[in-house]
Design an enzyme around this catalytic site. Structure first.
Site, PDB file in Angstrom:
ATOM      1  N   GLN A  84      42.412  37.546  32.609  1.00 42.39           N
ATOM      2  CA  GLN A  84      43.342  37.222  33.685  1.00 42.39           C
ATOM      3  C   GLN A  84      44.120  35.935  33.453  1.00 42.39           C
ATOM      4  OE1 GLN A  84      40.136  38.206  36.815  1.00 42.39           O
ATOM      5  NE2 GLN A  84      42.051  38.647  37.871  1.00 42.39           N
ATOM      6  N   HIS A 185      33.445  40.230  31.619  1.00 44.43           N
ATOM      7  CA  HIS A 185      34.274  40.386  32.800  1.00 44.43           C
ATOM      8  C   HIS A 185      35.326  41.459  32.500  1.00 44.43           C
ATOM      9  CE1 HIS A 185      35.609  38.220  36.671  1.00 44.43           C
ATOM     10  NE2 HIS A 185      36.319  39.336  36.589  1.00 44.43           N
ATOM     11  N   ASN A 229      29.778  40.997  35.002  1.00 45.57           N
ATOM     12  CA  ASN A 229      30.509  40.756  36.236  1.00 45.57           C
ATOM     13  C   ASN A 229      30.810  42.076  36.944  1.00 45.57           C
ATOM     14  OD1 ASN A 229      32.322  38.945  38.017  1.00 45.57           O
ATOM     15  ND2 ASN A 229      33.657  40.669  37.466  1.00 45.57           N
ATOM     16  N   GLU A 230      30.342  42.186  38.177  1.00 45.10           N
ATOM     17  CA  GLU A 230      30.666  43.306  39.057  1.00 45.10           C
ATOM     18  C   GLU A 230      30.570  44.670  38.370  1.00 45.10           C
ATOM     19  OE1 GLU A 230      34.278  42.889  41.233  1.00 45.10           O
ATOM     20  OE2 GLU A 230      33.775  40.921  42.035  1.00 45.10           O
ATOM     21  N   GLU A 411      32.478  34.181  43.543  1.00 44.01           N
ATOM     22  CA  GLU A 411      33.849  34.541  43.916  1.00 44.01           C
ATOM     23  C   GLU A 411      33.931  34.683  45.428  1.00 44.01           C
ATOM     24  OE1 GLU A 411      35.706  37.861  41.959  1.00 44.01           O
ATOM     25  OE2 GLU A 411      34.851  37.353  39.995  1.00 44.01           O
ATOM     26  N   TRP A 458      37.524  31.922  44.305  1.00 42.61           N
ATOM     27  CA  TRP A 458      38.382  32.755  43.477  1.00 42.61           C
ATOM     28  C   TRP A 458      39.800  32.618  44.031  1.00 42.61           C
ATOM     29  CZ3 TRP A 458      37.706  35.040  38.923  1.00 42.61           C
ATOM     30  CH2 TRP A 458      38.780  35.788  38.436  1.00 42.61           C
ATOM     31  N   GLU A 465      46.297  39.951  38.203  1.00 38.36           N
ATOM     32  CA  GLU A 465      45.355  40.552  39.142  1.00 38.36           C
ATOM     33  C   GLU A 465      45.220  42.055  38.863  1.00 38.36           C
ATOM     34  OE1 GLU A 465      42.552  41.227  41.854  1.00 38.36           O
ATOM     35  OE2 GLU A 465      43.135  39.325  40.961  1.00 38.36           O
ATOM     36  N   TRP A 466      44.765  42.363  37.650  1.00 42.55           N
ATOM     37  CA  TRP A 466      44.426  43.725  37.254  1.00 42.55           C
ATOM     38  C   TRP A 466      45.561  44.700  37.542  1.00 42.55           C
ATOM     39  CZ3 TRP A 466      40.956  42.518  34.011  1.00 42.55           C
ATOM     40  CH2 TRP A 466      40.020  41.520  34.289  1.00 42.55           C
TER      41      TRP A 466
END
Length: 504
Positions: A84, A185, A229-230, A411, A458, A465-466
């Site tokens: 990112q 990530h 991550n997530e 985050e 965050w 942003e993706w």
């Protein structure tokens, strides 16, 4: 997997907090959640029965009556991720990642945006480190790009990639900021994706090899490591909805991917222990409190199962060494997840950790039919409902259900419609309100016995942003992308004072 379960999984992904829902009132630059009403709210009893959550109206606590002091050693921080912000996508031996492929595919991201340049952090890291120092950060959570270390996901390390992170870590220490490094990530090397990606059990073992390489190079300089991550976002957005890399819509594959991500986490924990490093390690889970949308038994039952997919699938396997029985039953005995579990896997997944990273953005309200409804104003990210009490609820729930493992919030934030004014300022008052209210909820959790060690906003910088590209701005620091100029927003000045005072 039955067709009914397949349809439910796709609907759950489409309606989950990580997916876009019909936009309601958005939290603008000056709006607050103070005017929100709960409507057909979840009852406190129903929420407590399912998640240990309290469904009180947060309006009464929007403005703390007294100064809220945090523990003396509280770790005030901010967070970013490699793809990112770094840019330099083709420099110094970095390989291709799934996000390079995804973002360069027409129609996948807003405006065709990519992370090729992003915030150019790879070249401007020294400037960004000075901004962190000026902000007063005590902790910085960043991620390491797997394809920058191993361009093809295996083999010898790319020394230039390691050297970059060594310079970054050294620069943090020089400025008195504690590094917190995330190993994965979402930027899986494309070569590994071509070989099956996270559907392949072998990739979990390749991740352990990569982790060992990074530990050997940086382990003595990084006090806290986060593994994956997530994982839920990879599962839901990458394999159910398909709006994240690798862009699949395959429910049969999705939860096998979940298992292999959890396995990779456990293998990385074992790798750090074998390395003999003194660093601490744990996973980073985005957790969404799931409330019944009304007081019906059907809503309570549906919210319980929803919570299984959103939270317990990851928490139970990591801390209890088992997957939730209701989720396994819903998936069915022939699901690829069930068939993919091998002897010893859950013992690996539940390898003891030193901390848990919690990422909180939104609550979920579940109807008796398994759908979701909106109860609170949303941010510019239409999936995000603004409910600060959800922070308290999820932190206290984790401590109650999984024991006193040290917690860090890695985050928490929102996008706001930030504009650089003619006077060189950015008035993001909505972000100030959001952070103040969520920090007050975190403080209340600490007062009620939650072992919360640190809090990371965050994000540090506006960034890629993706799938939204550069349309949404989440940072404390405004990035003017044509010039890469950095500007402290109002929220950054506010956060600096919070850190300096160690209090709200």
């Amino acid at each position: 997997m039955s067709m009914l379960t397949r349809r439910h999984l796709l609907r759950r992904a489409a309606l989950s907090a990580t997916a876009a829902t019909p936009a309601g009132p958005a939290l603008g630059a000056a709006a607050t959640p103070a005017g929100a009403t709960l409507g057909a709210a979840a009852t406190a009893a129903g929420a407590t029965a399912l998640t240990g959550c309290r469904s009180e109206d947060p309006v009464e606590r929007a403005e703390p009556a007294a100064r809220l002091l945090f523990p003396p050693d509280f770790g005030w921080g901010a967070a970013t991720s490699a793809y990112q912000i770094e840019g330099a996508a083709k420099e110094d031996g970095r390989g291709e990642s799934v996000w390079d492929t995804f973002s360069r595919t027409p129609g996948r991201t807003r405006n065709g945006d990519t992370g090729d340049v992003a915030a150019d952090h790879y070249h401007r890291y020294a400037e960004d480190l000075d901004l962190m120092r000026d902000l007063g950060l005590r902790s910085y959570r960043f991620s390491i790009s797997w394809p920058r270390i191993q361009p093809d996901g295996t083999g010898a390390a790319n020394q230039r990639g390691l050297d970059f992170y060594r310079r970054l870590v050294d620069g943090l220490h020089e400025r008195g900021i504690a590094p917190m490094a995330t190993l994965f990530h979402w930027d899986l090397p494309q070569t590994l994706q071509d070989a099956g990606g996270w559907e392949s059990r072998d990739v979990a073992h390749r991740f352990a090899d990569y982790a060992a390489t990074v530990f050997a190079a940086l382990g003595d300089r990084v006090p806290v490591w986060l593994t994956i991550n997530e994982p839920k976002t990879v599962v839901q957005n990458g394999y159910l909805r398909g709006h994240h890399a690798p862009g699949r819509q395959d429910p049969d594959a999705a939860y096998l991917v979940a298992h292999h991500l959890q396995l990779a986490h456990g293998l990385a924990v074992q790798s750090l222990r074998a390395d003999g490093s003194n660093g601490r390690i744990g996973p980073a889970f985005n957790l969404h409190p799931c409330y019944p949308a009304d007081d019906s038994p059907a809503a309570a039952e549906a919210a319980r199962l929803y919570d299984g997919y959103e939270n317990r699938l990851y928490l139970d396997s990591a801390f209890h060494g088992s997957y939730p029985e209701d989720v396994l039953a819903d998936l069915g005995p022939d699901s690829r997840l069930v068939r993919g579990i091998q002897d010893g896997d859950l013992e690996i997944i539940s390898s003891p950790v030193d901390l848990l990273a919690v990422q909180y953005y939104t609550p979920i309200y579940v109807t008796g039919t398994g759908g979701t409804v909106r109860r609170w104003p949303t941010s510019e990210a239409s999936w995000q409902q603004i409910y600060p009490d959800g922070m308290y609820d999820i932190l206290t729930r984790v401590t109650r259900d999984y024991g006193p493992v040290p917690l860090t919030v890695t985050e928490n934030g929102l996008p706001t419609p930030d504009v650089l004014g003619a006077d060189g300022t950015v008035e993001d008052t909505g972000r100030v309100t959001f952070l103040r209210d969520h920090l007050a909820a975190a403080h209340r959790a600490i007062a009620d016995g939650v072992p919360l060690e640190s809090f990371h906003v965050w994000s540090l910088l506006d960034n890629f942003e993706w799938e939204e590209g550069y349309e949404q701005r989440w940072g404390l620091i405004y990035v003017d992308y044509p010039t890469q100029r950095r500007v402290f927003k109002r929220s950054a000045h506010w956060y600096r004072k919070v850190i300096a005072d160690n209090a709200l």
